[in-house]
Design a protein around this motif. Structure first.
Motif, mmCIF file in Angstrom:
data_model
loop_
_atom_site.group_PDB
_atom_site.id
_atom_site.type_symbol
_atom_site.label_atom_id
_atom_site.label_comp_id
_atom_site.label_asym_id
_atom_site.label_seq_id
_atom_site.Cartn_x
_atom_site.Cartn_y
_atom_site.Cartn_z
ATOM 1 N N GLU A 13 -21.862 117.261 75.192
ATOM 2 C CA GLU A 13 -22.062 118.593 76.158
ATOM 3 C C GLU A 13 -21.645 118.600 77.378
ATOM 4 O OE1 GLU A 13 -27.107 118.984 76.458
ATOM 5 O OE2 GLU A 13 -26.165 119.220 74.422
ATOM 6 N N THR A 14 -21.963 116.725 77.683
ATOM 7 C CA THR A 14 -21.004 116.948 79.241
ATOM 8 C C THR A 14 -19.854 116.066 79.090
ATOM 9 O OG1 THR A 14 -22.118 114.641 79.176
ATOM 10 C CG2 THR A 14 -23.907 116.764 80.324
ATOM 11 N N LYS A 15 -18.840 116.079 79.724
ATOM 12 C CA LYS A 15 -17.598 116.211 79.561
ATOM 13 C C LYS A 15 -17.575 113.923 79.671
ATOM 14 C CE LYS A 15 -12.623 115.721 80.894
ATOM 15 N NZ LYS A 15 -11.631 116.372 82.160
ATOM 16 N N SER A 16 -18.290 113.653 80.124
ATOM 17 C CA SER A 16 -18.661 112.048 79.785
ATOM 18 C C SER A 16 -19.598 111.535 80.801
ATOM 19 C CB SER A 16 -17.741 111.133 80.165
ATOM 20 O OG SER A 16 -18.271 109.872 80.484
ATOM 21 N N HIS A 17 -20.407 110.755 80.023
ATOM 22 C CA HIS A 17 -21.631 109.764 80.416
ATOM 23 C C HIS A 17 -21.330 107.932 81.065
ATOM 24 C CE1 HIS A 17 -23.351 109.699 76.426
ATOM 25 N NE2 HIS A 17 -23.196 108.226 76.096
ATOM 26 N N HIS A 18 -19.952 108.412 80.485
ATOM 27 C CA HIS A 18 -19.741 106.265 80.212
ATOM 28 C C HIS A 18 -18.864 106.487 81.641
ATOM 29 C CE1 HIS A 18 -18.000 102.725 78.801
ATOM 30 N NE2 HIS A 18 -18.957 102.986 77.635
ATOM 31 N N PRO A 19 -18.799 105.299 82.229
ATOM 32 C CA PRO A 19 -18.475 104.916 83.098
ATOM 33 C C PRO A 19 -16.780 104.924 83.272
ATOM 34 C CG PRO A 19 -20.091 102.933 82.851
ATOM 35 C CD PRO A 19 -19.884 104.295 81.591
ATOM 36 N N LEU A 20 -16.002 104.109 82.099
ATOM 37 C CA LEU A 20 -15.021 104.462 82.050
ATOM 38 C C LEU A 20 -14.617 105.286 81.588
ATOM 39 C CD1 LEU A 20 -15.206 101.647 79.076
ATOM 40 C CD2 LEU A 20 -14.566 100.847 81.658
ATOM 41 N N VAL A 21 -14.521 106.523 81.687
ATOM 42 C CA VAL A 21 -13.943 107.759 81.799
ATOM 43 C C VAL A 21 -13.265 108.000 82.803
ATOM 44 C CG1 VAL A 21 -14.454 110.288 82.041
ATOM 45 C CG2 VAL A 21 -15.166 109.210 79.899
ATOM 46 N N GLU A 22 -13.780 107.212 83.915
ATOM 47 C CA GLU A 22 -13.613 107.489 84.869
ATOM 48 C C GLU A 22 -12.053 107.097 86.006
ATOM 49 O OE1 GLU A 22 -14.536 110.478 87.249
ATOM 50 O OE2 GLU A 22 -15.626 110.368 85.536
ATOM 51 N N LYS A 23 -12.171 105.868 84.590
ATOM 52 C CA LYS A 23 -11.297 104.594 85.580
ATOM 53 C C LYS A 23 -9.797 104.796 84.598
ATOM 54 C CE LYS A 23 -14.496 100.578 85.543
ATOM 55 N NZ LYS A 23 -14.278 99.723 87.050
ATOM 56 N N VAL A 24 -8.662 104.662 85.632
ATOM 57 C CA VAL A 24 -7.335 104.557 85.314
ATOM 58 C C VAL A 24 -6.875 103.185 84.244
ATOM 59 C CG1 VAL A 24 -5.256 104.338 86.193
ATOM 60 C CG2 VAL A 24 -6.846 106.185 87.028
ATOM 61 N N PRO A 25 -6.225 103.897 82.707
ATOM 62 C CA PRO A 25 -6.064 102.625 82.159
ATOM 63 C C PRO A 25 -4.956 102.432 82.280
ATOM 64 C CG PRO A 25 -6.157 104.782 81.200
ATOM 65 C CD PRO A 25 -6.385 105.082 82.344
ATOM 66 N N LEU A 26 -4.836 100.863 82.583
ATOM 67 C CA LEU A 26 -3.603 99.831 82.928
ATOM 68 C C LEU A 26 -2.173 100.515 81.845
ATOM 69 C CD1 LEU A 26 -5.360 95.912 82.632
ATOM 70 C CD2 LEU A 26 -4.444 97.270 84.511
ATOM 71 N N THR A 27 -1.896 100.117 82.094
ATOM 72 C CA THR A 27 -0.393 100.445 81.551
ATOM 73 C C THR A 27 -0.105 98.970 80.178
ATOM 74 O OG1 THR A 27 1.251 99.091 82.710
ATOM 75 C CG2 THR A 27 0.524 101.321 83.498
ATOM 76 N N GLY A 28 1.176 99.879 79.932
ATOM 77 C CA GLY A 28 1.261 99.123 78.247
ATOM 78 C C GLY A 28 1.805 97.726 78.660
ATOM 79 N N ASP A 29 2.879 98.066 80.365
ATOM 80 C CA ASP A 29 3.882 96.574 80.235
ATOM 81 C C ASP A 29 2.557 95.939 81.664
ATOM 82 O OD1 ASP A 29 6.069 96.970 79.774
ATOM 83 O OD2 ASP A 29 6.109 97.988 82.321
ATOM 84 N N GLU A 30 1.224 95.702 81.891
ATOM 85 C CA GLU A 30 0.456 95.524 82.456
ATOM 86 C C GLU A 30 -0.345 94.689 81.477
ATOM 87 O OE1 GLU A 30 -1.050 98.286 86.784
ATOM 88 O OE2 GLU A 30 -1.722 98.871 84.229
ATOM 89 N N LEU A 31 -1.105 95.533 80.602
ATOM 90 C CA LEU A 31 -1.340 94.912 79.800
ATOM 91 C C LEU A 31 -0.553 93.538 78.916
ATOM 92 C CD1 LEU A 31 -3.319 97.326 77.402
ATOM 93 C CD2 LEU A 31 -4.489 95.342 78.228
#
Length: 174
Positions: A13-31
């Motif tokens: 129903e809602t796009k998200s309720h999980h706080p991780l949605v707003e975070k930017v994923p690390l790049t593959g190089d960073e990981l």
């Protein structure tokens, strides 16, 4: 892109309720740069990233081999739960790990329980000397470990010694 993940996400129903949605994923190089070269008696023999990029999930997989016994090895996969689909992945994993579970059907033993502060899924094939672990690190990273010819004690020691680089953990808390 994995359509079942997409459908699960789009059906909400809602796009998200999980706080991780707003975070930017690390790049593959960073990981990739966060994976240590050695952990205890284990040395890294391979490292790859981008394995789940098509799903919008940043990840890295690394294989380690014991320095004194080449029969002992393990692979560890780290998946970043940031972003829309990453957050869904973490949410589904949290649901799966929520309840204690035990199944001793031969030849595989499956257990979900708490180890220290982590909820852990453990699958063990004693006939093949293989173990699989799955858990969530820092409330953001899904960690999957596959082992070959390691005792449970050796695996636990490896996990306790394996540290995501401080910079990755710091970035994940922003």
């Amino acid at each position: 892109m994995d359509t079942s993940l997409e459908e699960d996400f789009l059906d909400r129903e809602t796009k998200s309720h999980h706080p991780l949605v707003e975070k930017v994923p690390l790049t593959g190089d960073e990981l990739q740069s966060s994976v240590p070269y050695s952990v205890g008696f284990f040395r890294r023999v391979s490292l790859a990233h981008g394995l789940h990029e098509e799903m919008g999930i940043s990840s890295v997989r690394s294989k380690f081999q014991h320095t004194k016994d080449a029969q002992k090895s393990l692979s560890i996969e780290i998946m970043d739960g940031a972003g829309e689909l990453g957050a869904l992945l973490i949410e589904k994993s949290e649901e799966k790990l929520k309840e204690d579970f035990e199944d001793h059907s031969l030849p595989e033993k499956t257990v979900i329980n708490e180890h220290q502060t982590f909820r852990v899924l453990e699958k063990e094939r004693t006939d093949l000397h293989r173990t699989y672990l799955e858990f969530i690190h820092s409330k953001r990273f899904l960690i999957k470990v596959h082992t070959q010819n390691l005792s449970k004690e050796e695996l636990i020691d490896f996990i306790h010694l394996f540290r995501l680089e401080k910079e990755v953990i710091d970035t994940s808390s922003q």
